[in-house]
Motif scaffolding. Sequence first.
Motif, mmCIF file in Angstrom:
data_model
loop_
_atom_site.group_PDB
_atom_site.id
_atom_site.type_symbol
_atom_site.label_atom_id
_atom_site.label_comp_id
_atom_site.label_asym_id
_atom_site.label_seq_id
_atom_site.Cartn_x
_atom_site.Cartn_y
_atom_site.Cartn_z
ATOM 1 N N TRP A 162 44.044 37.117 39.680
ATOM 2 C CA TRP A 162 43.963 36.832 38.236
ATOM 3 C C TRP A 162 43.094 37.911 37.591
ATOM 4 O O TRP A 162 41.977 37.656 37.134
ATOM 5 N N ILE B 109 42.722 31.917 45.273
ATOM 6 C CA ILE B 109 42.631 33.097 44.404
ATOM 7 C C ILE B 109 42.054 34.258 45.201
ATOM 8 O O ILE B 109 40.976 34.152 45.797
ATOM 9 N N LEU C 297 39.447 37.579 40.945
ATOM 10 C CA LEU C 297 39.302 36.946 39.638
ATOM 11 C C LEU C 297 38.322 37.762 38.798
ATOM 12 O O LEU C 297 37.245 38.143 39.291
ATOM 13 N N GLY D 38 40.757 36.515 33.542
ATOM 14 C CA GLY D 38 41.425 35.403 34.214
ATOM 15 C C GLY D 38 40.641 34.115 34.113
ATOM 16 O O GLY D 38 41.208 33.031 33.889
ATOM 17 N N ALA D 39 39.310 34.203 34.285
ATOM 18 C CA ALA D 39 38.479 33.005 34.165
ATOM 19 C C ALA D 39 38.515 32.438 32.754
ATOM 20 O O ALA D 39 38.528 31.209 32.561
ATOM 21 N N HIS E 126 33.107 32.441 42.966
ATOM 22 C CA HIS E 126 33.572 32.366 41.577
ATOM 23 C C HIS E 126 32.759 31.402 40.720
ATOM 24 O O HIS E 126 33.020 31.273 39.524
#
Length: 374
Positions: free
Chosen positions: A25, A59, A62, A66-67, A88
Amino acid sequence: MPSVSPPTLTVNHADQTTISVAGAWLVHALSEGHRLHDLQTELTNKGKRDDIHWDLSQISALDHVGAQILWRAWGKKKPQHLLLQPVHEGLFQRVAEASQVNLVSAKRPLFYGIMQLGDIVLGFFEHLYGFSMLLGQLMIDLAGFIRHPLRGPWKELSANLYRMGAQALGITALVGILIGIVLSYLSAQQLLTFGGDLFIVNILGMSIIRELGPLLAAILVAGRSGSAITAQLGVMRVTEELDAMLVMGIPHGSRLILPKVLALAIAMPLLVIWTDVMALIGGMISAQALLGMSPEFFVYKLPDAVPLLNYWIGLGKGVAFGILIALIACHYGLRIKPNTESLGHGTTNSVVIAITVVIIADAIFAIIFSKVGY
């Protein structure tokens, strides 16, 4: 750049609804094709349900973009059932902290409208004061030029005469001929209705020699030469040439302002004559085509239709318009600050104000000479 697995969403309806988020992502992976739009559509439809279990353990990479997409899909809060990699956690925590920041909108002052009006009035008087200073300095430089003509800026005057006068002959001729044709065509249509074909000489002669010739030449010169003067002085400000001239003891007035004002004061009456001739030629062409009036007859009737005083009024307007255009262009050129935004803004204001002042001055001339030349 190494290849990364694309971002995906997988919905599992086994015992409980679980959405597995996998892949990279990252911003460059999300921006490929319609991938971001498809993911956002699916997240919007399912993201805010409280009974959904989110699995983000698959994932591979990231980033903040994306977050942020996932955070907005969750309604800017963490879902109740969330499986997340420890690496994350900090990223989502920073996104949560950023979303809680309240941006304070600037409030307008109580008397904002009055303050804005006052700023416009003060700006007007500031321009008026600067213009008066420029005009006074021009008078001083002109007196010095008359007392010591051999020390005058003859080369600058000659160069400005060529650029503002000779190089403007083409555009003024083209516009003059077209305006003459249009005015003659429209007048001929009405005169044919009343059988007053001969009066087309009066209409064209008075309107072109007294009004349209000087006004057209002034508007064209304001857009062409006025903008060039402002841009030239503005670039000299940006490149610090104006400051260098002062350091070397070279005054701006006698070397920059005076030659441009004198050049336009001399060139404008000549351009007015040229524009008048071209417009009358266009009128003669149209009169011959529509009314069958020969050019010889048109020229023969013109002195009787237009008294000579109108010709001198037109030339006087040309001199006044030329001086006004040059002064306004120099005024805005010297006020430009050493940045490109101010250069563009000043050049635009110079052209707009010059054309507006020319039209106002023409209206004043029309009132003053309303009973002269008929």
